[in-house]
Design a protein around this motif. Structure first.
Motif, short mmCIF file in Angstrom:
data_model
loop_
_atom_site.label_atom_id
_atom_site.label_comp_id
_atom_site.label_asym_id
_atom_site.label_seq_id
_atom_site.Cartn_x
_atom_site.Cartn_y
_atom_site.Cartn_z
N GLY A 143 36.73 30.75 34.06
CA GLY A 143 37.51 30.96 35.27
C GLY A 143 37.12 30.07 36.42
N THR A 144 37.30 30.58 37.62
CA THR A 144 37.14 29.75 38.81
C THR A 144 35.70 29.32 39.04
N THR A 145 34.73 30.00 38.46
CA THR A 145 33.33 29.63 38.68
C THR A 145 32.98 28.31 38.01
N LEU A 205 35.74 26.10 36.99
CA LEU A 205 36.97 25.31 36.95
C LEU A 205 36.77 23.89 37.48
N ARG A 206 36.08 23.76 38.60
CA ARG A 206 35.89 22.42 39.17
C ARG A 206 35.17 21.51 38.19
N VAL A 235 44.06 27.99 32.86
CA VAL A 235 43.11 29.03 33.25
C VAL A 235 43.63 30.35 32.71
N GLY A 262 38.54 35.19 33.31
CA GLY A 262 37.68 35.25 34.48
C GLY A 262 36.31 35.77 34.11
N TRP A 284 37.94 35.48 40.82
CA TRP A 284 39.36 35.24 40.55
C TRP A 284 39.99 34.27 41.54
N SER A 285 39.23 33.75 42.46
CA SER A 285 39.76 32.76 43.39
C SER A 285 38.72 31.68 43.62
N LEU A 286 39.18 30.55 44.13
CA LEU A 286 38.31 29.40 44.34
C LEU A 286 38.46 28.93 45.78
N PHE A 292 39.96 25.25 47.51
CA PHE A 292 40.45 24.45 46.38
C PHE A 292 41.65 23.63 46.82
N ASN A 321 48.35 28.28 34.07
CA ASN A 321 47.63 29.50 33.69
C ASN A 321 48.42 30.25 32.63
#
Length: 284
Positions: free
Chosen positions: A182-184, A186-187, A201, A204, A209-211, A214, A225
């Protein structure tokens, strides 16, 4: 009516049990997937009594009572034929894990021979994606945070395994990336994506659940997604065909009887084994 024979456990059910699913109103029988047979049905439903079927998502265990019981009232449009001959324990590994994996792979729109990265490879969806992707002719790299699990991923067919320490040590530009952590991560995953590639994506596992901050300009190719909330029957049918034709089997970590559902949940919290935890209904 569905006579439930077995079902797999999912982390989402832990969240619901802990009150972390705000749209669920209690009392509620939880459980988001099941396999079994048609116990009773109206004429013209398209099903026959005794037919092997499965059900998943679409409000199961959330909007109406789910799979943690021996019999369940399921809308006909949320019953799906399961034309695979295997044990109930093995069939119970199919619905949510394989549908989520196949739906995600479908979003990537890869061609045979494409190089895929699965981030979160030892999750059940990650393993299902590995099995499906190899059957679809992809080259697959997959990850684990536990070096002791890399050999198991190789045994399951991975072409390359990568130890995930928050960042990946690889110089490959992947045609497709299935992001299950997930977002942890993703980058970092996007740094491994080819400029013509696609990342999807789906999970999670990292717990976020959010970045923050971004920017879409961080995406070198394409980003999308997949959610399994509402089931696409055609996608599910395609996944079942691949499973059947290639004899795909998700590993089973442990099995429990329905009477021991509390112990099954505890095992889901504590177990570090690869594979699905399956519960067998206690029909006499």
């Amino acid at each position: 009516m569905l006579k439930i024979m077995a079902f797999g456990l999912n982390y989402a059910e832990l969240l619901t049990r802990n009150g972390e699913s705000p749209d669920v109103r209690f009392p509620r029988v939880i459980g988001i997937e099941a396999v079994g047979t048609v116990y009773d049905t109206k004429a013209g439903s398209g099903f026959r009594v005794g037919q092997t079927v499965m059900t998943l998502m679409g409000g199961l265990g959330r909007e109406f009572d789910g799979s943690y019981e021996e019999y369940a009232l399921i809308p006909n449009h949320q019953l799906y034929p399961l034309p695979i001959k295997d044990s109930w324990t093995q069939l119970a590994t199919i619905p949510e894990s394989f549908y989520t994996a196949y739906g995600s792979l479908n979003r990537l729109r890869l061609s045979t021979g494409a190089h895929l990265l699965i981030r979160g490879g030892t999750s059940n969806a990650g393993i299902a994606a590995l099995l499906l992707a190899k059957a679809m002719g992809y080259t697959v790299s997959t990850t684990s945070r536990d070096s002791g699990k890399l050999q198991t991923l190789q045994d399951l067919g991975a072409d390359e395994t990568l130890l995930d320490q928050g960042s990946l040590d690889t110089t490959i530009s992947f045609d497709g990336i299935l992001e299950l952590v997930g977002t942890t991560t993703l980058r970092d995953s996007l740094q491994q994506l080819a400029t013509t590639g696609t990342a999807v994506v789906t999970g999670g596992l990292g717990g976020a659940w959010s970045l923050p901050d971004f920017s879409p300009f961080e995406v070198p190719g394409y980003l999308t997604n997949f959610q399994s909330t509402n089931v696409d029957a055609q996608l599910l049918s395609q996944a079942i065909a691949l499973i059947k034709n290639h004899h795909l089997q998700l590993p089973i970590a442990q099995t429990f009887e329905l009477a021991n559902i509390a112990q099954a949940h505890q095992a889901m919290i504590n177990s570090h084994k690869i594979g699905k935890i399956v519960v067998i209904a206690n029909h006499e």
